[in-house]
Design an enzyme around this catalytic site. Sequence first.
Site, mmCIF file in Angstrom:
data_model
loop_
_atom_site.group_PDB
_atom_site.id
_atom_site.type_symbol
_atom_site.label_atom_id
_atom_site.label_comp_id
_atom_site.label_asym_id
_atom_site.label_seq_id
_atom_site.Cartn_x
_atom_site.Cartn_y
_atom_site.Cartn_z
ATOM 1 N N SER A 99 0.836 -1.216 0.000
ATOM 2 C CA SER A 99 0.000 0.000 0.000
ATOM 3 C C SER A 99 0.863 1.256 0.000
ATOM 4 O O SER A 99 0.527 2.251 -0.646
ATOM 5 C CB SER A 99 -0.932 0.013 1.207
ATOM 6 O OG SER A 99 -1.861 -1.044 1.110
ATOM 7 N N ASP A 113 20.774 -9.639 8.616
ATOM 8 C CA ASP A 113 21.674 -10.787 8.655
ATOM 9 C C ASP A 113 21.374 -11.735 9.809
ATOM 10 O O ASP A 113 20.905 -11.312 10.876
ATOM 11 C CB ASP A 113 23.125 -10.311 8.787
ATOM 12 C CG ASP A 113 23.605 -9.582 7.558
ATOM 13 O OD1 ASP A 113 23.380 -10.090 6.449
ATOM 14 O OD2 ASP A 113 24.214 -8.501 7.708
ATOM 15 N N GLU A 123 16.087 2.916 5.163
ATOM 16 C CA GLU A 123 16.092 4.063 4.263
ATOM 17 C C GLU A 123 14.761 4.092 3.512
ATOM 18 O O GLU A 123 14.316 3.058 3.004
ATOM 19 C CB GLU A 123 17.228 3.960 3.243
ATOM 20 C CG GLU A 123 18.597 3.847 3.864
ATOM 21 C CD GLU A 123 18.976 2.426 4.273
ATOM 22 O OE1 GLU A 123 18.311 1.461 3.836
ATOM 23 O OE2 GLU A 123 19.925 2.284 5.050
#
EC number: 3.5.4.13
Length: 173
Positions: A99, A113, A123
């Site tokens: 959405s 990881d 980001e």
Amino acid sequence: MILGDRDLKYYLEKGWIVISPLTQDTIRENGVDLRVGGEIARFKKTDEIYEDGKDPRSFYEIEKGDEFIIYPNEHVLLVTEEYVKLPNDVMAFVNLRSSFARLGLFVPPTIVDAGFEGQLTIEVLGSAFPVKIKRGTRFLHLIFARTLTPVENPYHGKYQGQQGVTLPKFKFR
């Protein structure tokens, strides 16, 4: 092997994967939704050049709050509400919920990881128009994959245990 909802519930119940705080409605068919946390870092507009050795804090403005506006084409760092801990044989792919992608927001390919623990700093790139996001909104989707064997070198990097939005910590090589 991708972990489905039954596998995820089992891993969470056993404490092999930790997501805190966790609500049952965030466990989806093939992953777990993570929510917007209460902190965002905006890139400052400046002509100053970032180079190795400079303090990255001078290039960001950190805001705390319950809602944030991501402006057109803005690049921000956003923290998740949840603290995540993965065992040495599970990693995760981070995806933006569709959405928000349909509103034009973008999250670059991101991997969590095996062995990582901490809040996630992600980001986010802005759309063509401003988008308001609120703390607690399901924003990201984690897809968990089990490795065939535990990794030899689980994550123990500089972002291990991070809490709050975390700025870059690296040196150019």
